[in-house]
Design an enzyme around this catalytic site. Structure first.
Site, mmCIF file in Angstrom:
data_model
loop_
_atom_site.group_PDB
_atom_site.id
_atom_site.type_symbol
_atom_site.label_atom_id
_atom_site.label_comp_id
_atom_site.label_asym_id
_atom_site.label_seq_id
_atom_site.Cartn_x
_atom_site.Cartn_y
_atom_site.Cartn_z
ATOM 1 C CG MET A 1 21.891 12.725 5.207
ATOM 2 S SD MET A 1 23.515 13.963 3.982
ATOM 3 C CE MET A 1 21.842 14.287 2.668
ATOM 4 C CE LYS B 1 -17.236 -6.904 2.876
ATOM 5 N NZ LYS B 1 -16.284 -8.383 3.031
ATOM 6 C CG PHE C 1 -10.271 -10.012 10.548
ATOM 7 C CD1 PHE C 1 -8.690 -10.808 11.346
ATOM 8 C CD2 PHE C 1 -10.198 -10.102 9.762
ATOM 9 C CE1 PHE C 1 -7.577 -10.633 10.387
ATOM 10 C CE2 PHE C 1 -8.986 -10.808 8.450
ATOM 11 C CZ PHE C 1 -8.038 -11.365 9.145
ATOM 12 C CD GLN C 2 -7.271 -7.797 7.462
ATOM 13 O OE1 GLN C 2 -8.623 -7.443 6.539
ATOM 14 N NE2 GLN C 2 -6.442 -8.093 6.995
ATOM 15 C CD GLU D 1 -1.861 -2.540 1.771
ATOM 16 O OE1 GLU D 1 -0.744 -2.993 1.599
ATOM 17 O OE2 GLU D 1 -2.261 -3.056 2.174
#
Lengths: 202, 572
Positions: free
Chosen positions: B464, B165, B115-116, B53
């Site tokens: 760096m 959803k 869940f999630q 993502e």
């Protein structure tokens, strides 16, 4: 140019009444390190619009920066810096004062002078309700301190600009729609952009 | 689901299409599946499946930075949504218009630690311009339209819309909203413009400094600078807002800015800043920033005016409009001493002649055509690219300025490459940052993207950080050595079907660059450079711009001549 002394600044924000708006505002304050000394939130005469009044401590520059950051939030409709105009402000406090048979009369007398109402009577304590500006409430608490203050709860300050103009602009974005609001008082046009509290440097 | 039934998910696509959005970057998952299902009914939408993502959101940023249009990314709930966080913070810092759409668990499960489930709107509250949870299907298209408007208007930024959803599945019977008109930026106040003109008229040592908010005002700013004959400095985010070939251009200011830019700021008596926020990497120690200058600050975001530096003339409004107004009544004045002084400083710019990262970056950027996009990752190579590349036009330079996100460059270049398939999208990355999003090589393969050219400057270090440890921690190199575990980058590319080229010396470099750029496919070039080169000039953190270190200190030179063994590097 700006006053560098830290002072209390009384600011009102009109915000969209939606979930998480309070979090959005307080998290903005928290992240940038501005401390909120008092905060009151309530609904307004317009559905979907809430009014918050808060006291921020800081120098003029800090408070201006805080207000400009607030103004950027999509949920914020309008901000009013009360220090720039005439305003009325009030705070409500509940004070529970210890009493003895000897002090009972004196405590009641002081309360009467302050027009404080007794809201609860106990054998060893009286609870008062006081409304007023910050000075009056502080003075009341100072008068009661010698008798023994058991508990206090202050609501935080609320304020309104004096005069007949309303602070809510005529158009408020609400859930994606621009809603035209009715004037608060017939014949008095709500102000559009005027009340934006951030001093207009531009 | 049949074609005929309108649902929340279908209304989402219809709304995006109605807003002219035809490309989205994303990654499916349980809580966004109805949206992906509905996607099959919208063949006019191109969905780019990245491998993470974070790749999707950076690609959307690359799209937005290159085109100026909104970039859109999609993720599922929970881990999918939280993987967007870095990219959203990045877009917030760099004012990139992004619409992030996340799925969430069904409404009745929200708040139950399902869940999630993650409170993504709570998580992204401080790093988005605004965010929403859609609570009724009737609101969904309207909220999307509003989110797009907010992301694009004013100072752009990321907006997240979180959709449960069950709302994606719910039937929708309302209209599909048409795009909001983009609100016009406030016009600068005439008094402010007049005060600014007055300052410029009387200035003996004026300088213009332009930032990322100036990219769409490049033409007006160029005309303004030329009309008044005032030199121009472009910040890291503003590179390209003024043509590098113009003799008035002084380079980049700040921590790794040019001698001319930093000295000019330190000496200036009038500083006209346009569309910038005076980041600490630009100002150095604020009390030492432009100590002699009256500062005019043109800025759309009122909160940026006076936030960091004291401003004498605040000009709130659109950069292009302000530049146009300031050009009117311009009085060209010769300031021979100032320009002679600037020319002396400009002469101190060193062309890298010793083999190393700077030499390689110079060789690559010299080959860029004016239309080519240059995306950089974050680190030494980023600063070298910013110092050495010569941008003639805006929106050709993609980099993570405010957040400094390692892993940004490559996926951003993919986004830009898809937005402008006819343009070469060149990435300069380090060996460290490239590995943070290297899996997006799969995206090149999947969509047969042919215009991405990746150059890895490999010094086997987190360069760096190593430079700072060298200069400020007495060379105690702590956890910056990658040389013992770096992959064979050519084999890695080959595993994804991407051709690879390698150069490890000045002699081999030109041939390798030619072959790399001539390859008809997207290709990777690894340039192996000495381990311990630094980026200079450099203003140490907390120092004033006038305290710039112009050249690599001699004490660091011995380490440059050979590469330490893995044991030496670990033990150092």
């Amino acid at each position: 140019m700006t006053d560098p002394t830290p002072r209390d600044h009384l600011v009102s924000a009109l915000v969209r009444d939606e979930p998480r708006v309070l979090t959005r505002i307080t998290s903005l304050f928290g992240r940038r390190g501005y401390n909120i000394k008092s905060l009151s939130v309530g609904s307004t005469e317009h559905p979907g619009v809430s009014r918050m009044t808060f006291v921020v401590t800081g120098d003029r520059g800090v408070v201006e920066q805080a207000m400009r950051q607030l103004e950027k939030l999509h949920d914020v409709i309008n901000i009013i810096d009360h220090s720039l105009e005439k305003y009325v402000d009030r705070e409500l406090v509940l004070v529970k004062v210890a009493i003895t048979p000897e002090s009972r009369v004196e405590v009641r007398q002081i309360a009467e002078d302050f027009r404080a109402r007794i809201v609860d009577v106990g054998r060893h304590a009286l609870t008062f309700e006081v409304t007023g500006d910050e000075g009056k409430i502080t003075a009341f608490i100072e008068q009661m301190r010698p008798f023994g203050i058991l508990e206090t709860m202050r609501t935080g300050r609320v304020a309104l600009t004096r005069g007949s103009n309303a602070d809510i602009p005529t158009h408020v974005y609400h859930a994606g729609e621009t809603q035209a609001l009715k004037p608060a008082v017939e014949g008095v046009e709500p102000r559009e952009e005027r009340a934006r509290g951030v001093p207009n440097l531009f | 689901m049949t074609q005929g039934e309108m649902t929340g998910a279908k209304a989402l696509w219809a709304t995006l299409v109605g807003h002219g959005i035809h490309t989205v970057f994303g990654y499916p998952g349980g809580a966004i599946m109805p949206v992906y299902d509905a996607l099959t009914f919208y063949p006019e939408v191109r969905h780019i499946l990245t491998r993470h993502e974070q790749g999707a959101v950076h690609a959307a940023e690359g799209w937005a930075k290159a085109t100026g249009e909104i970039g859109v990314c999609l993720a599922t709930s929970g881990p999918g949504a939280t993987n967007l966080v870095t990219g959203l913070a990045d877009a917030m810092m760099d004012s990139v218009p992004i619409l992030a759409i996340t799925g969430n668990v069904a409404r009745h499960l929200m708040g139950t630690d399902a869940f999630q489930e993650a409170d993504i709107t709570g998580i992204t509250l401080p790093i988005t311009k605004h965010n929403y949870v859609v609570r009724e299907v009737e609101e969904l298209p309207r909220i999307l339209a509003e989110a797009i408007r907010i992301a694009r208007s004013g100072r752009p930024g990321p907006v997240l819309v979180d959709i449960p959803k069950d709302i994606q599945l719910a039937p929708y019977s309302g209209d599909i909203p048409v795009p909001h008109a983009r609100p016009e930026a406030p016009a600068p106040a005439p008094e402010a413009i007049e005060r600014a003109r007055e300052l410029l008229r009387n200035a003996n040592k004026p300088v213009i400094i332009v930032g990322g908010g100036s990219l769409d005002a490049a033409a007006e700013i160029t005309a303004l600078a030329r009309a008044w004959q005032i030199p121009v400095i472009t910040t890291l985010m503003g590179l390209g807002a003024f043509p590098a070939s113009d003799p008035l251009w002084l380079g980049m200011p700040g921590m790794h800015g040019s001698v001319a830019a930093n000295r000019a700021i330190s000496e200036a008596d009038v500083l006209l800043g346009i569309g910038l926020r005076f980041d600490d990497r630009v100002t150095g120690r604020v009390s030492g920033f432009a100590p002699n200058a009256a500062i005019i600050h043109v800025e759309l975001d009122a909160a940026e005016i006076g936030k960091i530096v004291r401003t004498h003339v605040p000009v709130r409004g659109d950069a292009a409009a302000a530049a146009r107004l300031l050009s009117e009544g311009a009085q060209r004045r010769d300031r021979p001493e100032w320009h002679a002084q600037l020319a002396r400083w400009q002469a101190r710019t060193q062309k890298p002649d010793r083999w190393g990262a700077a030499y390689a970056v110079q060789a690559v950027t010299e080959r860029l055509r004016p239309d080519d996009i240059l995306a950089s990752d974050v680190g030494q190579h980023q600063m070298l690219a910013a110092q050495l590349a010569r941008f003639e036009r805006p929106r050709r330079w993609l980099n993570s300025g405010g957040l400094g996100t390692m892993g940004f460059g490559f996926p951003a270049a993919i986004g830009a490459a898809l937005a402008e398939p006819g343009v070469r999208s060149v990435v300069i990355a380090g060996d460290g940052g490239f590995q943070m999003t290297a899996q997006e090589l799969a995206t090149l393969k999947k969509y047969d993207i042919r215009n991405v050219k990746i150059c890895i400057i490999n010094n086997a270090y987190l360069g760096m950080v190593r430079q700072w440890q060298e200069l400020f921690h007495e060379r105690r190199y702590s956890e910056v050595w990658l040389g013992d575990s770096n992959p064979d980058f050519l084999k890695l590319a080959d595993a994804y079907g991407v051709p690879g080229y390698r150069a490890d010396s000045a002699e081999h470099l030109p041939g390798a660059i030619d072959a790399w750029l001539a390859d008809p496919k997207s290709a990777l070039l690894e340039v192996v450079v000495p381990h311990e080169h630094g980026v200079f000039p450099m203003v140490p953190a907390g120092a004033a711009l006038s305290e710039m270190i112009e050249q690599e200190p001699a004490r660091s030179i011995p380490g440059n001549e050979r590469n330490p063994t893995a044991e030496e590097a670990k033990g150092a």
